[in-house]
Design a protein around this motif. Structure first.
Motif, short mmCIF file in Angstrom:
data_model
loop_
_atom_site.label_atom_id
_atom_site.label_comp_id
_atom_site.label_asym_id
_atom_site.label_seq_id
_atom_site.Cartn_x
_atom_site.Cartn_y
_atom_site.Cartn_z
N LYS A 1 137.53 -15.87 -1.12
CA LYS A 1 136.80 -16.01 -2.32
C LYS A 1 136.45 -17.27 -2.86
N VAL A 2 135.29 -17.54 -3.17
CA VAL A 2 134.83 -18.89 -3.43
C VAL A 2 135.65 -19.44 -4.56
N ALA A 3 135.94 -18.60 -5.80
CA ALA A 3 136.57 -19.15 -6.78
C ALA A 3 137.89 -19.64 -6.41
N THR A 4 138.71 -19.09 -5.49
CA THR A 4 139.93 -19.46 -5.11
C THR A 4 139.81 -20.69 -4.19
N ALA A 5 138.82 -20.70 -3.35
CA ALA A 5 138.68 -21.76 -2.28
C ALA A 5 138.21 -23.14 -3.10
N GLY B 1 132.29 -18.82 1.03
CA GLY B 1 130.86 -17.95 0.68
C GLY B 1 130.39 -17.23 1.84
N LEU B 2 130.59 -17.75 3.15
CA LEU B 2 130.20 -16.72 4.14
C LEU B 2 130.97 -15.68 4.33
N ARG B 3 132.42 -15.92 4.04
CA ARG B 3 133.18 -14.68 4.20
C ARG B 3 132.97 -13.80 3.28
N GLU B 4 132.41 -14.03 2.03
CA GLU B 4 132.09 -13.13 0.79
C GLU B 4 130.97 -12.33 1.39
N LYS B 5 129.88 -13.01 1.88
CA LYS B 5 128.77 -12.55 2.54
C LYS B 5 128.81 -11.43 3.52
N GLY C 1 136.96 -9.05 10.73
CA GLY C 1 138.26 -9.83 10.25
C GLY C 1 138.37 -11.32 10.76
N MET C 2 139.73 -11.59 10.95
CA MET C 2 140.02 -12.99 11.81
C MET C 2 139.00 -13.44 13.05
N PRO C 3 138.81 -12.51 13.90
CA PRO C 3 137.99 -12.92 14.93
C PRO C 3 136.61 -13.34 14.69
N PHE C 4 136.25 -12.89 13.65
CA PHE C 4 134.70 -13.17 13.44
C PHE C 4 135.05 -14.31 12.33
N THR C 5 135.92 -14.53 11.76
CA THR C 5 136.19 -15.80 10.95
C THR C 5 136.16 -16.98 11.85
#
Length: 194
Positions: free
Chosen positions: A37-41, A156-160, A172-176
């Motif tokens: 999450k952007v806020a946590t990051a 931001g990218l992970r939220e999208k 999940g993690m592979p795409f991250t």
């Protein structure tokens, strides 16, 4: 090169060209763990900016005024780890009192700043590069800003990506990890600024 242009060079170099996460691959654990999450990051980025900047300042003072004059520079890693641990405890106590939501969202990653290799790496690189006090603080701040920038971009990218149709085997993690590698390649483009 005069002092102000050397400080500007340190800032640009530390944030974009030699990004601590995407070029040096330090601090990968919180980069992948807190970037949901952007806020946590952003909260984690702020905490890391504070810790690295203050650790750079305190470590520079201790190194130049205590360790070097008494020929104790072989103790710098141990001393720097103690300085970082104390600063992280201060940040943790501050966040627990002032922002319990952020404190809870950061969870185990907040105390892990103590063992975040990016924090210790920056302080040791300041000594290795022979930076004076001002250069150490500027490098620490700029490196931490680069860490926070890459962390917020990844969040931001992970939220999208959360709402995209991604094949189940790579979701999940592979795409991250794939996204992080593309970010690292993109940041390599800034190497032309040298």
């Amino acid at each position: 090169m005069n002092s102000s242009s050397s400080l500007i060079y340190i800032i640009v170099f530390s944030i974009l060209i030699n990004n601590v996460v995407l070029s040096q691959f330090l601090g990968i654990c919180p980069f992948l763990g807190v970037s949901n999450k952007v806020a946590t990051a952003a909260g984690m980025g702020g905490a890391v900016i504070f810790v690295i900047t203050i650790a750079s300042a305190v470590a520079a003072v201790i190194y130049h005024f205590v360790l070097l004059p008494f020929n104790l520079d072989y103790l710098n890693t141990i001393v720097f780890i103690l300085v970082i641990a104390a600063l992280v405890q201060l940040v943790e106590m501050f966040l627990k009192k002032s922002s319990p939501g952020l404190y809870k969202a950061l969870g185990v990653y907040l105390p892990l700043i103590t063992t975040n290799c990016a924090v210790l790496g920056v302080v040791l690189l300041n000594v290795q590069n022979g930076f004076n006090f001002v250069q150490s603080v500027v490098n620490g701040f700029a490196t931490a800003c680069g860490f926070a920038l890459s962390l917020v971009i990844m969040a931001g990218l992970r939220e999208k990506m959360e709402y995209n149709d991604i094949a189940k085997p790579v979701k999940g993690m592979p795409f991250t990890m794939f996204t992080a590698s593309l970010m690292a390649i993109a940041f390599c483009g800034f190497a032309g600024l040298k």
